[in-house]
Motif scaffolding. Structure first.
Motif, PDB file in Angstrom:
ATOM      1  N   VAL A 160       5.413  -2.546  -1.604  1.00 21.56           N
ATOM      2  CA  VAL A 160       6.624  -3.139  -1.023  1.00 21.56           C
ATOM      3  C   VAL A 160       7.240  -2.184  -0.002  1.00 21.56           C
ATOM      4  O   VAL A 160       7.704  -2.617   1.071  1.00 21.56           O
ATOM      5  N   LEU A 161       7.271  -0.898  -0.297  1.00 17.75           N
ATOM      6  CA  LEU A 161       7.780   0.065   0.685  1.00 17.75           C
ATOM      7  C   LEU A 161       6.930   0.065   1.953  1.00 17.75           C
ATOM      8  O   LEU A 161       7.458   0.133   3.068  1.00 17.75           O
ATOM      9  N   LEU A 162       5.614  -0.018   1.789  1.00 15.19           N
ATOM     10  CA  LEU A 162       4.744  -0.090   2.960  1.00 15.19           C
ATOM     11  C   LEU A 162       4.967  -1.384   3.728  1.00 15.19           C
ATOM     12  O   LEU A 162       4.941  -1.408   4.965  1.00 15.19           O
ATOM     13  N   MET A 163       5.199  -2.483   2.978  1.00 15.49           N
ATOM     14  CA  MET A 163       5.478  -3.759   3.647  1.00 15.49           C
ATOM     15  C   MET A 163       6.780  -3.695   4.432  1.00 15.49           C
ATOM     16  O   MET A 163       6.888  -4.262   5.526  1.00 15.49           O
ATOM     17  N   ALA A 164       7.788  -3.018   3.876  1.00 13.44           N
ATOM     18  CA  ALA A 164       9.059  -2.887   4.598  1.00 13.44           C
ATOM     19  C   ALA A 164       8.849  -2.120   5.898  1.00 13.44           C
ATOM     20  O   ALA A 164       9.391  -2.493   6.957  1.00 13.44           O
TER      21      ALA A 164
ATOM     22  N   ALA B 282       6.252   5.203   6.096  1.00  9.02           N
ATOM     23  CA  ALA B 282       5.673   3.872   6.257  1.00  9.02           C
ATOM     24  C   ALA B 282       5.790   3.363   7.685  1.00  9.02           C
ATOM     25  O   ALA B 282       4.801   2.901   8.290  1.00  9.02           O
ATOM     26  N   LEU B 283       6.981   3.421   8.269  1.00  9.81           N
ATOM     27  CA  LEU B 283       7.181   2.920   9.634  1.00  9.81           C
ATOM     28  C   LEU B 283       6.416   3.746  10.670  1.00  9.81           C
ATOM     29  O   LEU B 283       5.705   3.176  11.516  1.00  9.81           O
ATOM     30  N   PRO B 284       6.512   5.082  10.695  1.00  5.65           N
ATOM     31  CA  PRO B 284       5.738   5.839  11.697  1.00  5.65           C
ATOM     32  C   PRO B 284       4.235   5.623  11.597  1.00  5.65           C
ATOM     33  O   PRO B 284       3.550   5.481  12.616  1.00  5.65           O
TER      34      PRO B 284
END
Length: 936
Positions: free
Chosen positions: A356-360, A434-436
């Motif tokens: 879920v954190l990676l999906m965010a 996750a975002l970078p």
């Protein structure tokens, strides 16, 4: 024209502040997600530590001080060889010498074995019980009592005089002293008829006895603590039986408490005195994660370096005795059996949370795809873009993780916060990266237009194929290992369950590959479904084009053009559904096993039993107790003797109608009531009998005679065979119609009660003294009474619930990712004449394929995981308080509710969100969605 002032430099707006002001909602949502995830991650090791500590302390409290205290003792006989005459012996028994050695022993244990100085004790006692023939003392079988003389330190601090005063030792006491003072406990005084002023004569080495004058009767201040209970004889006398006596004659054994300065007087008795030091563990200082170190310290004190240090401080002949190592071994076995079961749920939930954190992060990267592509096109480096994204994410994620950690420390607490800090830091690191990472992966090359990445056209790369095959190999290895070894037989063993470096080292450790087995099964299923999903879409695309109307073909085309990066959402959903179904089946299996064990132990919802026949009106009074629906009288003969000389068996006389209803209610050997009904007069014909398999195999269907306890014979014939029956337990029993028994045997000795929550207190009051009342609800609660079991069950439940919550969040993120594009599509289609009802159907039908894929795949994956892993999952340790139970081994079985409800909830939630989005888009109108230049 604007004129720039000389010397002034142009200042660029700070990146992080600008981004946070541009999208405050997204930043707040990320902060909330990170804070909740960090709280759960930090609370897990703290909660596990807490129930592990409570379980260890309960294990020690249950065992009692007589088993947990470490006793060191040195015989005076061995001391005589070291001392110079009587003076040396007497000096070694005086309080100062014992006090110095006791202080050294307390210090030598160190932090490995926390000791309680207040409850630890030392002194001198006689090892042989001495006969005191004085008249007036209690003599159960005309045998005089025997006493142990004890001179223990700290009597004034641990007792309160009820009568008289504490003993003293005026002057200097030696081995030749013939008169000493003593005190006795209240219980000893009452049972042996001793009072203040009593004079007892203890045998001496020569003809002159040792006169003991009782100066006080004392009440122990903490009778269950180690000072009084390491040797329970100090507070409570006991009855012992004369060995090899056919009459089984009994006599009392008690303790006389002397002043510590009077210890040398014990040398003048034939009691073989010895010095002793009792080291009581401090329960408040014991922690489950220190169990290996604690076990090592106990072993060292029993026969190792610590014992050598103790001998240096006391005597070379000092020996050690304790059952603390056995208590710790029992707790370790239970802990090692429960910990891996909890790890199964924890690893599943942790995987879903990470996804879920990676999906965010992926959602944020996709939302800003145009912005990041523009930055790259204008010369932005990957390192620079990633650094800016990392900075803006860290500003939000790190404080949020710190807030979650602080909340966990405040609400859960714990003596070892390092693991909680590490867990929260891992959450913050994943949220920041996750975002970078997603942005770097998507913008490695500078592109003006992004290539098409829908499911139907996507082709897996060779690297992905290799990664999937590697994951498949790991999953196969994990499943095989779990099926062959079980969850509790990892290579680290019991000792690793408490290794300080293990993750969640207080009970959630073990073989991590085995613990990941359900997660790996879910991952493989997700990857297989992602590969198979395009096939039916391609096959249905052409037939759907021939359908009338636009909604069906368009929804199918839209489902096929969904983002190709559907692996993470599907992985999160399948892992969560597998974890929820697996965890629900575990909890359901635990509850069913406990309920079955309680039913087998009681035989009904409640049971009233007496060794003799119950009063005739008791059954009617029990029926009036609140919560009682029906009462079934049963007369049990415990030692019925078949006349062929076979060993005794249990025979129960019942009313066939009521007993058949009870057997159906409890699911213990249900039968037809007419098959057991006696057809003839009492004693004239063979009574139909229900028998256990062992009895039926021996006697078959032929009639045979059985002698009852009162000597009356009865003839029975086996017509029914059942493995279990409510009235009696064991391998050999008979159940007959009590109307065919003699009057004495037909009288009920037990009442089997059925009803909704019978009032246990009222049942005991109505049953009166001389009866035993057992209640099914109390038996059920007893299996969950252990802090280790109940704590592990709570953590398991919380992990399953958290996994379900993250599954919902993953579904919301998936739908939120496509929400802007869907809103724009509906706006355009409404300008072409699409009605609101058609718009709702379009969004629902577009969302259904992936929702049905996740639901059906989740059901099949969870079912397959349970079937594959159930041979290696033993729930007995988590379910039952006893290692052996009539309920047998608690195995993992599929729970239909846990299997179907989460999957159906996914479909219902998907349909509901799609319908709500269509309704909300219709209310907002189409102008905003059709503005030129907006990126959708």
């Amino acid at each position: 024209m604007t004129v720039r002032a000389p010397g002034r430099r142009r200042v660029a707006a700070p990146w992080v502040r600008t981004r946070l002001r541009t999208a405050p909602g997204a930043a707040a949502a990320l902060a909330l997600l990170v804070a909740v995830t960090a709280f759960l991650a930090a609370a897990l090791p703290l909660a596990v530590d807490r129930y592990d500590d409570a379980g260890l302390r309960r294990a020690l409290d249950t065992a009692g001080p007589d088993r947990t205290t470490v006793s060191l003792f040195a015989s005076v006989t061995d001391l005589a060889a070291e001392s110079e005459g009587w003076d040396g012996l007497e000096a070694a028994l005086r309080p100062q010498a014992l006090r110095d050695s006791h202080a050294t022993l307390l210090a030598s244990a160190g932090r490995s074995l926390p000791l309680d100085p207040e409850q630890s004790s030392h002194g001198v006692r006689t090892t042989e019980e001495l006969v005191v023939p004085d008249p007036g003392l209690s003599r159960p079988d005309a045998l005089p009592p025997r006493f142990s003389l004890v001179a223990q330190n700290g009597l004034a601090d641990h007792a309160r005089p009820r009568a008289g005063r504490l003993p003293e030792a005026p002057g200097t006491v030696t081995a030749a002293t013939r008169t000493v003072e003593a005190a006795v406990s209240t219980e000893t005084a009452r049972k042996l008829r001793i009072e203040v002023g009593s004079v007892l004569h203890v045998p001496g080495l020569r003809d002159t006895p040792l006169t003991v004058r009782v100066t006080g009767v004392v009440d122990p201040l903490a009778p269950r603590e180690a000072y009084w209970s390491a040797d329970p004889l100090l507070r409570s006398p006991r009855l012992e039986t004369v060995p090899d006596d056919p009459q089984r004659s009994r006599y009392w054994v008690g303790a006389l408490l002397l002043a510590p300065d009077a210890a040398p007087a014990l040398l003048g008795t034939p009691g073989f005195p010895e010095r002793y030091w009792r080291l009581a563990p401090a329960s408040s200082g014991l922690h489950g994660h220190d169990l290996p170190r604690l076990t090592s310290a106990v072993a060292s004190l029993a026969s190792g370096p610590l014992l050598r240090q103790a001998r240096t401080a006391t005597s070379p002949a000092t020996e050690s005795d304790t059952a603390l190592d056995d208590v710790l071994a029992e707790h370790t076995r239970l802990r090692s059996a429960i910990g891996p079961l909890v790890a199964l749920a924890v690893f599943g939930t942790g995987t879903v949370a990470a996804v879920v954190l990676l999906m965010a992060g992926g959602l944020a990267a996709d939302r800003r795809r145009a912005e990041l592509a523009l930055l790259r096109a204008r010369g932005g480096s990957l390192r620079g873009v990633a650094g800016r994204l990392l900075g803006e994410t860290a500003v939000v994620a790190v404080p949020a993780a710190g807030l979650g950690l602080a909340a966990a420390l405040l609400t859960v607490g714990g003596a070892r916060p390092s693991h909680a800090v590490a867990a929260a830091a891992a959450v913050a690191l994943l949220a920041c990266a996750a975002l970078p990472l997603r942005a770097v992966a998507a913008h490695r090359a500078v592109r003006v237009h992004a290539p098409r990445e829908d499911i139907a056209s996507a082709r897996p790369s060779r690297r992905r194929t290799v990664a999937e095959l590697t994951l498949l190999a790991l999953a196969v290895g994990a499943v095989v290992a779990l099926r062959t070894r079980g969850v509790s037989d990892g290579p680290e063993g019991a000792g690793a369950a408490g290794a300080p470096g293990a993750p969640g080292a207080s009970g959630v450790s073990g073989d991590h590959l085995v613990a990941l087995a359900p997660v790996l099964v879910g991952m493989i299923a997700a990857l297989v479904l992602v590969r198979l999903y395009p096939l039916p879409l391609r096959g249905l695309a052409r037939p759907a084009g021939r359908l009338r109307g636009v909604v069906g073909p368009l929804s199918l085309a839209r489902a096929g053009r969904a983002s190709g990066s559907a692996v993470l959402p599907l992985l999160a959903l399948l892992t969560a559904l597998t974890t929820a179904a697996f965890g629900g089946s575990v909890l359901s299996g635990v509850a069913d096993t406990r309920d079955r064990a309680a039913v087998l132990a009681v035989g009904a919802d409640a049971r009233v039993t007496s060794p003799r026949a119950l009063p005739s009106g008791l059954a009617d009074r029990v029926r009036r107790v609140p919560g009682v629906r029906e009462v079934t009288p049963v007369g049990i003969t415990h030692h019925a003797q078949p006349l062929d000389g076979r060993t005794t068996l249990q025979l129960a006389g019942v009313d066939p109608a009521g007993y058949a209803a009870l057997a159906r209610h409890t699911d213990l050997g249900a039968f037809d009531r007419d098959a057991l009904r006696a057809t003839g007069a009492s004693g004239s014909d063979a009574l139909p009998a229900l028998a256990s398999p062992a009895v039926a195999d021996h006697y078959g269907t032929r009639p045979f005679a059985v002698r009852l306890d009162d000597g009356a014979p009865v003839t029975v014939r086996i017509v029914l065979v059942r493995e279990r029956t409510p009235a009696v337990a064991g391998q050999e029993f008979l159940v007959v119609d009590r109307s065919g028994l003699p009057a004495g045997a037909a009288r009920p000795t037990s009442l089997l009660v059925t009803g909704d929550h019978p009032d246990a207190a009222e049942l005991r009051r109505v049953a009166g003294s001389g009866t035993q009342v057992r209640v099914r609800a109390e038996e059920l609660a007893g299996h969950a009474d252990s802090p280790l079991r109940s704590g592990a069950e709570r953590v398991y439940t919380a992990a399953v619930a958290a996994g379900a919550g993250y599954a919902v969040l993953a579904l919301l993120l998936t739908l939120l990712r496509a929400a802007p594009e869907r809103a724009a599509l509906l706006a355009r289609l409404r300008t072409m004449g699409l009605t609101r009802a058609q718009g709702r159907r379009l969004l629902v039908l577009e969302s259904l394929p992936q929702a049905l894929l996740a639901a059906v795949g989740g059901i099949l994956t969870a079912w397959a995981a349970i079937r594959l892993l159930s041979p290696g999952v033993d729930l007995t340790a988590l379910a039952l308080a006893a290692s052996s139970s009539p309920a047998g081994r608690a195995t993992l079985r599929t729970d239909p509710v846990s299997l179907l409800v989460p999957a159906l909830a996914v479909v219902a939630l998907t349909v509901g969100i799609a319908a709500a989005q269509a309704w909300w888009t219709g209310r907002r109108g189409s102008v905003r969605e059709l503005r030129a230049g907006d990126a959708r």
